[in-house]
Design a protein around this motif. Structure first.
Motif, mmCIF file in Angstrom:
data_model
loop_
_atom_site.group_PDB
_atom_site.id
_atom_site.type_symbol
_atom_site.label_atom_id
_atom_site.label_comp_id
_atom_site.label_asym_id
_atom_site.label_seq_id
_atom_site.Cartn_x
_atom_site.Cartn_y
_atom_site.Cartn_z
ATOM 1 N N SER A 135 7.499 27.136 -41.689
ATOM 2 C CA SER A 135 8.630 26.382 -41.147
ATOM 3 C C SER A 135 9.343 25.711 -42.308
ATOM 4 O O SER A 135 8.703 25.185 -43.223
ATOM 5 N N LEU A 136 10.677 25.755 -42.285
ATOM 6 C CA LEU A 136 11.478 25.194 -43.372
ATOM 7 C C LEU A 136 12.409 24.122 -42.828
ATOM 8 O O LEU A 136 13.184 24.366 -41.898
ATOM 9 N N LEU A 137 12.328 22.931 -43.398
ATOM 10 C CA LEU A 137 13.190 21.811 -43.020
ATOM 11 C C LEU A 137 14.277 21.647 -44.069
ATOM 12 O O LEU A 137 13.991 21.510 -45.259
ATOM 13 N N LEU A 138 15.553 21.663 -43.633
ATOM 14 C CA LEU A 138 16.699 21.513 -44.517
ATOM 15 C C LEU A 138 17.572 20.364 -44.034
ATOM 16 O O LEU A 138 17.724 20.146 -42.837
ATOM 17 N N GLY A 139 18.192 19.678 -44.961
ATOM 18 C CA GLY A 139 19.095 18.586 -44.611
ATOM 19 C C GLY A 139 18.866 17.410 -45.530
ATOM 20 O O GLY A 139 17.724 16.970 -45.722
ATOM 21 N N GLU A 140 19.935 16.929 -46.122
ATOM 22 C CA GLU A 140 19.820 15.855 -47.118
ATOM 23 C C GLU A 140 20.252 14.528 -46.521
ATOM 24 O O GLU A 140 21.389 14.395 -46.052
ATOM 25 N N TYR A 194 17.428 22.685 -51.652
ATOM 26 C CA TYR A 194 15.993 22.428 -51.573
ATOM 27 C C TYR A 194 15.637 22.085 -50.131
ATOM 28 O O TYR A 194 16.503 21.788 -49.304
ATOM 29 N N GLY A 195 14.356 22.167 -49.839
ATOM 30 C CA GLY A 195 13.893 21.837 -48.500
ATOM 31 C C GLY A 195 12.394 21.583 -48.525
ATOM 32 O O GLY A 195 11.738 21.650 -49.575
ATOM 33 N N ALA A 196 11.843 21.308 -47.350
ATOM 34 C CA ALA A 196 10.407 21.096 -47.198
ATOM 35 C C ALA A 196 9.829 22.297 -46.453
ATOM 36 O O ALA A 196 10.243 22.599 -45.332
ATOM 37 N N LEU A 197 8.906 22.995 -47.102
ATOM 38 C CA LEU A 197 8.276 24.183 -46.530
ATOM 39 C C LEU A 197 6.897 23.824 -45.998
ATOM 40 O O LEU A 197 6.059 23.293 -46.728
ATOM 41 N N ALA A 198 6.643 24.136 -44.726
ATOM 42 C CA ALA A 198 5.336 23.905 -44.116
ATOM 43 C C ALA A 198 4.607 25.238 -43.976
ATOM 44 O O ALA A 198 5.162 26.209 -43.449
#
Length: 261
Positions: A83-88, A34-38
């Motif tokens: 833009s996609l942010l990945l990293g837990e 999963y990630g955060a999509l802007a």
């Protein structure tokens, strides 16, 4: 045309991009679910962030499965820039944990295409719970074509990567061989995958399985735990998959046997 890394981070604080940074970025991508999509709101133009499920295609491009009812679906149709942010985050300060931001352009995949079938198989290997909605008519796969990558591996460890740093070279023959090689390992050699987890990842014994293979290595999974293991050298022809997983299994088996003696 020469790629120029795009980043808002001042050049003076960036570290030189090396093999370790590239591998760290690839690992974050290959093991993220999963990630955060802007995206940009089509009416106001304001930035909007949404949580999305993620996987990657054979070459390392992020893959999303999103519903036509969502705001980010409509936003990407109006403007593919995103833009996609990945990293837990782990324990402690969340800013001390590695993450990557991938600037990209979104491409919707035709549900009736061969690419859709290939992405569905790969996506469900990483996100099996998506079986509940992958066949619903309003859901579409979206492939993100990376433009640039910013890696923050912790305090004082910022890197600007290019799209080619993140992706593996196009190799259709190798991509076609993944399905058979993965199914063979999961059907007939599940014990070898458990040895990979213990030897290469220091993981606990369990019913690990392969989630994906690609030119750089393999991704293994047990429940919510996903790990990445790299080949010594990239695979270039389909036969390499067999040779490499057999060699890795032998190395792991010998090492684990020596530890038990």
């Amino acid at each position: 045309m020469t790629e120029t890394p795009q980043t808002d981070t001042p050049r003076s604080v960036l570290q030189d991009t090396d093999g370790d940074a590239i591998r760290r970025a690839k690992t974050l991508l290959r093991t993220s679910r999963y990630g955060a999509l802007a995206t940009l709101d089509p009416t106001s133009g304001a930035p909007v962030a949404s949580r999305v499920g993620t996987a990657s295609d054979f070459y390392g491009r992020p893959v999303l499965l999103i519903s036509g009812l969502t705001a980010h679906y409509k936003a990407l149709q109006a403007d593919p820039r995103c833009s996609l942010l990945l990293g837990e985050p782990g324990k402690g300060d969340p800013l001390a944990h590695a993450r990557i931001t991938i600037a990209a352009e979104a491409r919707f995949v035709d549900r009736d295409s061969e690419e859709h079938q290939s992405l569905a198989w790969r996506y469900l290997n990483h996100n099996p719970k998506a079986k509940l909605y992958v066949d619903l008519g309003d859901f579409r796969f979206v492939v993100l074509e990376p433009l640039s990558v910013s890696l923050n591996a912790g305090f004082g460890k910022a890197y600007a990567l290019t799209a080619s740093d993140l992706l593996t070279p196009q190799n259709p023959d190798l991509a076609k061989a993944e399905h058979h090689a993965l199914e063979h390992m999961n059907d007939d050699h599940i014990d070898a995958t458990a040895d990979y987890a213990r030897h290469y990842c220091g993981a606990e014994l369990g019913n690990w399985r392969l989630a994906s293979l690609d030119a750089d290595g393999i991704t293994i999974v047990l429940g919510d735990d996903m790990r990445r293991i790299y080949f010594d050298e990239p695979a270039t022809v389909p036969q390499d998959f067999h040779l490499k997983v057999v060699a890795m299994a032998k190395t792991a088996r010998i090492a684990l046997s020596d530890q038990s003696n």
